[in-house]
Design an enzyme around this catalytic site. Structure first.
Site, short mmCIF file in Angstrom:
data_model
loop_
_atom_site.label_atom_id
_atom_site.label_comp_id
_atom_site.label_asym_id
_atom_site.label_seq_id
_atom_site.Cartn_x
_atom_site.Cartn_y
_atom_site.Cartn_z
N ASN A 136 64.75 55.78 1.10
CA ASN A 136 65.49 57.03 1.33
C ASN A 136 66.34 57.00 2.59
OD1 ASN A 136 65.83 60.15 1.29
ND2 ASN A 136 64.80 59.76 3.23
N ALA A 137 66.00 56.16 3.56
CA ALA A 137 66.68 56.18 4.85
C ALA A 137 68.17 55.90 4.71
CB ALA A 137 66.06 55.15 5.79
N GLY A 186 73.20 65.51 -4.98
CA GLY A 186 74.43 66.12 -4.54
C GLY A 186 74.22 66.72 -3.16
N TYR A 187 74.79 67.88 -2.94
CA TYR A 187 74.66 68.53 -1.62
C TYR A 187 73.35 69.32 -1.58
CZ TYR A 187 79.29 66.95 -0.46
OH TYR A 187 80.37 66.15 -0.18
N TYR A 242 80.14 54.85 3.51
CA TYR A 242 78.96 55.46 2.90
C TYR A 242 79.02 55.35 1.37
CZ TYR A 242 75.48 59.14 1.93
OH TYR A 242 74.40 59.85 1.48
#
Length: 242
Positions: A82-83, A178-179, A147
């Protein structure tokens, strides 16, 4: 005996929600972090989940850190990569440091974290690897060439590794949020955030817990026939085939 799960970047935001969900479900969880020791200490005090500090882009640090987790908790059978970081800039102004630091944290980390645990998973005949990518790894994003490239790489990493390890009882899947309503998104200027939310058909930001529930299912034995998949969790903001 409870399975051991490692969540990189697991003390804040989406990672913290994933760590807590796994812990609540009965996993023995280790959360990694690199920078914010105060937040990590607060996370451990609140959740009871141990936090381990190392740089996920450093192969030696990952090898040493994961060995320590295995010694403390047992063989690692679930890995959640996840990092990640952002270093946003328009590409024509982007420095190589902005490029390479994101590649190191967001893409090199997949190798550094997964390589030390994959042989053990293959030997034991069980493993769950879940990589957290991004909506911007699927569609691209202005100001995020670094990114977007790294997160797109996570998707390719997932699909290839899934094929290599399917015969060994190991699943490898990818989630593209998403956001999501985290501190990182909260730092976006209000007028920009309002435009983002306006572009999400469900009309709101996602919740970290919604991503965590998907991880929880993919980590389970019930998900043994799901591998090489890319799951979008973005409120229909972007619809992708993979």
């Amino acid at each position: 005996m409870a399975r051991v799960a490692v969540v990189s970047g697991g003390t804040r935001g989406i990672g913290a929600a994933i760590s807590k969900a796994l812990h609540t479900a009965g996993y023995r969880v280790a959360a990694t972090y690199v920078g914010n020791e105060q937040a990590a200490s607060a996370f451990t005090a609140e959740s009871g989940i141990p936090a381990y500090r190392w740089d996920v882009g450093d192969p030696e640090a990952c090898s040493t850190g994961l060995a320590r987790v295995a010694e403390d908790l047992g063989p690692i059978e679930v890995l959640v990569n996840n990092a990640g970081i952002t270093r946003d800039s328009m590409f024509h102004r982007m420095t190589f440091d902005q490029w390479s630091s994101v590649m190191r944290a967001d893409l090199d980390s997949l190798f550094c974290m997964t390589r030390p645990v994959i042989e053990g998973m293959r030997t034991r005949g069980f493993g769950r690897i879940i990589n957290i990518s991004s909506i911007n790894g699927q569609k691209g994003q202005v100001g995020q060439v670094n990114y977007s490239a790294a997160k797109a790489g996570a998707i390719g990493f997932t699909k290839a590794l899934a094929q290599e390890n399917a015969p060994k009882g190991i699943t490898v899947n990818c989630i593209c949020p998403g956001y999501i309503d985290t501190d990182m998104v909260a730092a976006v200027p209000p007028e920009t955030l309002a435009k983002i939310v306006a572009g999400i058909p469900v009309g709101r930001l996602g919740k970290a817990e919604e991503v965590a529930e998907a991880v929880l299912y993919l980590a389970s034995e019930k998900a043994g026939f799901i591998t090489g998949s890319v799951l979008t969790i973005n409120g229909a903001q972007y619809l992708a085939n993979g």
